[in-house]
Design a protein around this motif. Structure first.
Motif, PDB file in Angstrom:
ATOM      1  N   ALA A  18    -108.250 -18.306 -23.528  1.00 49.17           N
ATOM      2  CA  ALA A  18    -107.514 -17.920 -24.735  1.00 49.17           C
ATOM      3  C   ALA A  18    -107.137 -16.439 -24.690  1.00 49.17           C
ATOM      4  N   GLY A  19    -108.041 -15.601 -24.199  1.00 43.85           N
ATOM      5  CA  GLY A  19    -107.724 -14.178 -24.080  1.00 43.85           C
ATOM      6  C   GLY A  19    -106.618 -13.913 -23.076  1.00 43.85           C
ATOM      7  N   THR A  20    -106.632 -14.653 -21.974  1.00 52.92           N
ATOM      8  CA  THR A  20    -105.571 -14.506 -20.978  1.00 52.92           C
ATOM      9  C   THR A  20    -104.224 -14.915 -21.556  1.00 52.92           C
ATOM     10  N   ILE A  21    -104.206 -16.058 -22.236  1.00 50.08           N
ATOM     11  CA  ILE A  21    -102.960 -16.511 -22.862  1.00 50.08           C
ATOM     12  C   ILE A  21    -102.508 -15.518 -23.924  1.00 50.08           C
ATOM     13  N   ARG A  22    -103.471 -14.969 -24.653  1.00 48.76           N
ATOM     14  CA  ARG A  22    -103.126 -13.987 -25.691  1.00 48.76           C
ATOM     15  C   ARG A  22    -102.510 -12.738 -25.081  1.00 48.76           C
ATOM     16  N   GLU A  23    -103.058 -12.275 -23.990  1.00 50.48           N
ATOM     17  CA  GLU A  23    -102.517 -11.071 -23.345  1.00 50.48           C
ATOM     18  C   GLU A  23    -101.135 -11.327 -22.761  1.00 50.48           C
ATOM     19  N   LEU A  24    -100.911 -12.516 -22.227  1.00 49.38           N
ATOM     20  CA  LEU A  24     -99.638 -12.814 -21.590  1.00 49.38           C
ATOM     21  C   LEU A  24     -98.531 -13.174 -22.576  1.00 49.38           C
ATOM     22  N   THR A  25     -98.886 -13.875 -23.669  1.00 45.27           N
ATOM     23  CA  THR A  25     -97.854 -14.388 -24.569  1.00 45.27           C
ATOM     24  C   THR A  25     -97.942 -13.875 -25.993  1.00 45.27           C
ATOM     25  N   GLY A  26     -99.090 -13.388 -26.417  1.00 46.02           N
ATOM     26  CA  GLY A  26     -99.256 -12.958 -27.797  1.00 46.02           C
ATOM     27  C   GLY A  26     -99.779 -14.050 -28.707  1.00 46.02           C
ATOM     28  N   TRP A  27    -100.048 -15.246 -28.176  1.00 47.60           N
ATOM     29  CA  TRP A  27    -100.602 -16.331 -28.975  1.00 47.60           C
ATOM     30  C   TRP A  27    -102.084 -16.080 -29.230  1.00 47.60           C
ATOM     31  N   PHE A  30    -106.289 -15.170 -33.410  1.00 45.50           N
ATOM     32  CA  PHE A  30    -107.617 -15.332 -33.997  1.00 45.50           C
ATOM     33  C   PHE A  30    -108.741 -15.147 -32.981  1.00 45.50           C
ATOM     34  N   MET A  31    -108.406 -14.951 -31.723  1.00 48.29           N
ATOM     35  CA  MET A  31    -109.438 -14.803 -30.692  1.00 48.29           C
ATOM     36  C   MET A  31    -109.875 -13.350 -30.538  1.00 48.29           C
ATOM     37  N   GLY A  32    -110.126 -12.684 -31.624  1.00 45.26           N
ATOM     38  CA  GLY A  32    -110.576 -11.304 -31.566  1.00 45.26           C
ATOM     39  C   GLY A  32    -112.006 -11.163 -31.073  1.00 45.26           C
ATOM     40  N   GLY A  33    -112.768 -12.247 -31.142  1.00 44.53           N
ATOM     41  CA  GLY A  33    -114.150 -12.197 -30.685  1.00 44.53           C
ATOM     42  C   GLY A  33    -114.268 -11.941 -29.200  1.00 44.53           C
ATOM     43  N   ALA A  34    -113.343 -12.449 -28.447  1.00 48.63           N
ATOM     44  CA  ALA A  34    -113.376 -12.229 -27.002  1.00 48.63           C
ATOM     45  C   ALA A  34    -113.114 -10.758 -26.681  1.00 48.63           C
ATOM     46  N   GLU A  35    -112.291 -10.112 -27.486  1.00 51.10           N
ATOM     47  CA  GLU A  35    -112.042  -8.688 -27.245  1.00 51.10           C
ATOM     48  C   GLU A  35    -113.289  -7.859 -27.501  1.00 51.10           C
ATOM     49  N   LYS A  36    -114.139  -8.301 -28.423  1.00 51.52           N
ATOM     50  CA  LYS A  36    -115.379  -7.574 -28.709  1.00 51.52           C
ATOM     51  C   LYS A  36    -116.295  -7.571 -27.493  1.00 51.52           C
ATOM     52  N   VAL A  37    -116.259  -8.655 -26.722  1.00 53.17           N
ATOM     53  CA  VAL A  37    -117.060  -8.713 -25.495  1.00 53.17           C
ATOM     54  C   VAL A  37    -116.567  -7.662 -24.505  1.00 53.17           C
ATOM     55  N   LEU A  38    -115.250  -7.546 -24.383  1.00 49.39           N
ATOM     56  CA  LEU A  38    -114.685  -6.588 -23.436  1.00 49.39           C
ATOM     57  C   LEU A  38    -114.880  -5.150 -23.884  1.00 49.39           C
ATOM     58  N   GLU A  39    -114.989  -4.914 -25.193  1.00 52.72           N
ATOM     59  CA  GLU A  39    -115.214  -3.558 -25.683  1.00 52.72           C
ATOM     60  C   GLU A  39    -116.565  -3.023 -25.245  1.00 52.72           C
ATOM     61  N   GLU A  40    -117.515  -3.916 -25.025  1.00 54.30           N
ATOM     62  CA  GLU A  40    -118.856  -3.499 -24.618  1.00 54.30           C
ATOM     63  C   GLU A  40    -118.916  -3.103 -23.141  1.00 54.30           C
ATOM     64  N   PRO A  42    -117.296  -0.753 -20.611  1.00 56.80           N
ATOM     65  CA  PRO A  42    -116.362   0.373 -20.580  1.00 56.80           C
ATOM     66  C   PRO A  42    -115.409   0.367 -19.388  1.00 56.80           C
ATOM     67  N   PHE A  43    -115.779  -0.258 -18.293  1.00 51.23           N
ATOM     68  CA  PHE A  43    -114.903  -0.250 -17.115  1.00 51.23           C
ATOM     69  C   PHE A  43    -113.749  -1.242 -17.256  1.00 51.23           C
ATOM     70  N   LEU A  44    -113.742  -2.065 -18.318  1.00 48.10           N
ATOM     71  CA  LEU A  44    -112.649  -3.005 -18.545  1.00 48.10           C
ATOM     72  C   LEU A  44    -111.785  -2.619 -19.745  1.00 48.10           C
ATOM     73  N   ASP A  45    -111.945  -1.397 -20.256  1.00 44.98           N
ATOM     74  CA  ASP A  45    -111.203  -0.977 -21.445  1.00 44.98           C
ATOM     75  C   ASP A  45    -109.697  -1.032 -21.254  1.00 44.98           C
ATOM     76  N   ASP A  46    -109.213  -0.559 -20.136  1.00 45.58           N
ATOM     77  CA  ASP A  46    -107.768  -0.484 -19.934  1.00 45.58           C
ATOM     78  C   ASP A  46    -107.212  -1.675 -19.155  1.00 45.58           C
ATOM     79  N   ARG A  47    -108.052  -2.686 -18.863  1.00 48.18           N
ATOM     80  CA  ARG A  47    -107.605  -3.870 -18.132  1.00 48.18           C
ATOM     81  C   ARG A  47    -108.078  -5.147 -18.813  1.00 48.18           C
ATOM     82  N   PRO A  48    -107.548  -5.458 -20.003  1.00 52.75           N
ATOM     83  CA  PRO A  48    -108.049  -6.646 -20.709  1.00 52.75           C
ATOM     84  C   PRO A  48    -107.689  -7.963 -20.022  1.00 52.75           C
ATOM     85  N   LEU A  49    -106.542  -8.038 -19.374  1.00 51.99           N
ATOM     86  CA  LEU A  49    -106.166  -9.280 -18.699  1.00 51.99           C
ATOM     87  C   LEU A  49    -107.155  -9.605 -17.584  1.00 51.99           C
ATOM     88  N   PHE A  50    -107.481  -8.614 -16.785  1.00 52.75           N
ATOM     89  CA  PHE A  50    -108.471  -8.797 -15.719  1.00 52.75           C
ATOM     90  C   PHE A  50    -109.822  -9.194 -16.316  1.00 52.75           C
TER      91      PHE A  50
END
Length: 73
Positions: A18-27, A30-40, A42-50
């Protein structure tokens, strides 16, 4: 233990996909929870798709590990 690994893996696959699809298409706004995982992480801050792809792969590995312990029959 297997069911717990399968469940955790399934959730990670769903969040990563869902996060990958969100990054690629904007769909999936509501999947903001996955972004919270990536916020923790620090080495993935500027690369959310990866990061989302890594989440999906780790989930797939968890599911495969839980399946490898099963005996046929």
């Amino acid at each position: 233990m297997r069911k717990m690994l399968e469940s955790a893996g399934g959730l990670l696959i769903a969040a990563g996909a869902a996060g990958t699809i969100r990054e690629l298409t904007g769909w999936f706004p509501f999947m903001g929870g996955a972004e919270k995982v990536l916020e923790e992480l620090p080495f993935l801050d500027d690369r959310p798709l990866f990061g989302f792809l890594v989440l999906a792969v780790v989930g797939f590995v968890l599911v495969m590990v839980s399946e490898s312990g099963r005996r046929p029959g």
